[in-house]
Design a protein around this motif. Structure first.
Motif, short mmCIF file in Angstrom:
data_model
loop_
_atom_site.label_atom_id
_atom_site.label_comp_id
_atom_site.label_asym_id
_atom_site.label_seq_id
_atom_site.Cartn_x
_atom_site.Cartn_y
_atom_site.Cartn_z
N VAL A 93 0.84 -1.20 0.00
CA VAL A 93 0.00 0.00 0.00
C VAL A 93 0.88 1.25 0.00
O VAL A 93 0.65 2.19 -0.77
CB VAL A 93 -0.94 0.00 1.22
N LEU A 94 1.87 1.29 0.86
CA LEU A 94 2.76 2.45 0.95
C LEU A 94 3.56 2.64 -0.33
O LEU A 94 3.74 3.77 -0.80
CB LEU A 94 3.68 2.30 2.16
N LEU A 95 4.03 1.55 -0.90
CA LEU A 95 4.79 1.63 -2.14
C LEU A 95 3.91 2.09 -3.30
O LEU A 95 4.31 2.92 -4.12
CB LEU A 95 5.43 0.28 -2.46
N ALA A 96 2.69 1.55 -3.37
CA ALA A 96 1.78 1.88 -4.47
C ALA A 96 1.45 3.37 -4.52
O ALA A 96 1.19 3.92 -5.60
CB ALA A 96 0.49 1.06 -4.35
N HIS A 97 1.46 4.04 -3.38
CA HIS A 97 1.13 5.46 -3.33
C HIS A 97 2.36 6.34 -3.25
O HIS A 97 2.26 7.54 -2.95
CB HIS A 97 0.20 5.74 -2.14
#
Length: 309
Positions: free
Chosen positions: A167-171
């Motif tokens: 989630v953190l990487l995707a954003h």
């Protein structure tokens, strides 16, 4: 001869500045909610709103709104400028006094407790360590079930295979994502771990679009992870809300966990002022406590390995 009393004209509802003088307060719980909604509505429209616009947006009669707008103007919480209401200095002073108390713990903890009550599993908040390429757990509320997931605050997990990490990487910004995909070790932690940069690159847009990441046994074979983004008032992802549980307890209905995860993350984002969020999981509004595992005595609780999806 007796003089005929002139009939007073009914007050006309206008968007003109409110005159000084005695104010008839619209009181009661409903009025308090209307007052707060007025402030929220004006905070969302920096250019201001007319009385007619507020009446439509709040679905409230102009006459009722006037009874609330007068004291708000009188105390400086709103200002009427050329027929448009905008936030006043008192509102900004209140906002500035609140900001120092804002923290992930203060806003997220009540929602995290509600999520644990509804799903019966351990809930965590993770933030990104960009330099290390990891998701770091900064808050947690453990499940009360005898067999549950447990991890220490400060534990870090890889971005490529943990639900919170994805989630953190995707954003993250595209430059960081590409740099990470080139440098990440993609070490297989279990037979289910995703280990190819190309596969992760294809997965990240889905995580952004769905607002959710689910991993099954990628960090620890018997742990499933669910995670959703937490946004701030500027629309930036500042953390990920995660839930970790035994795979066996999530297999039957993973959408149950996914639904509550999205609601909880959205409610925390609402607390941070994200314009696109809503308070869809109010603490104490609904309790769905999972039944403890019948096979284990409550006094002998077994903690699962420190791993998460």
């Amino acid at each position: 001869m007796p003089t005929q009393r002139k009939q007073s004209k009914p007050q006309r509802e206008t968007d003109e500045p409110l005159a000084d003088g005695p104010v008839a307060l619209d009181t009661g719980p409903r009025s308090l909610i209307r007052t707060l909604r007025i402030l929220e509505q004006l905070a969302a429209v920096p250019q201001g709103a007319t009385l007619a616009m507020l009446s439509v947006e709040l679905q409230s009669p102009k006459s009722s709104l006037l009874g609330l707008l007068r004291p708000l103007c009188s105390y400086g919480y709103i200002v009427n400028t050329e027929g448009r209401y905008v936030l006043g200095p008192a509102a900004y002073r209140l906002g500035l006094s609140i900001m120092p108390t804002v923290s992930i713990s203060r806003i997220a903890t009540p929602i995290m407790r509600e999520l644990v009550d509804r799903c019966g599993e351990t809930v965590l908040v993770a933030v990104m360590d960009r330099e290390a390429g990891t998701a770091v757990y900064v808050e947690k509320i453990e499940s009360t079930q005898s067999i549950r997931y447990s991890v220490a605050i400060g534990t870090a997990r890889p971005l490529y295979c943990s639900a919170a990490g994805r989630v953190l990487l995707a954003h993250s910004d595209e430059e960081y994502i590409e740099r990470y995909l080139r440098r990440a070790p993609f070490t297989p932690l279990t037979p289910q771990t995703l280990t190819r940069a190309a596969d992760l690159r294809r997965l990240l847009p889905q995580v952004r679009e769905q607002g959710l990441s689910i991993t099954i046994g990628e960090v620890s074979s018997d742990v499933a992870g669910f995670a959703a983004p937490i946004f701030d008032h500027q629309g930036r992802v500042i953390a990920a809300l995660a839930m970790a549980a035994p795979v066996s307890r999530t297999r039957a209905d993973p959408q149950h966990f996914a639904h509550h995860m999205r609601e909880a993350a959205d409610s925390i984002s609402f607390g941070f002022g994200h314009a696109g969020a809503a308070l869809t999981m109010a603490p104490g509004s609904e309790v769905r406590t999972a039944e403890p595992a019948a096979t284990a005595a409550p006094e002998k609780r077994r903690r699962m390995p420190a791993a998460t999806g």
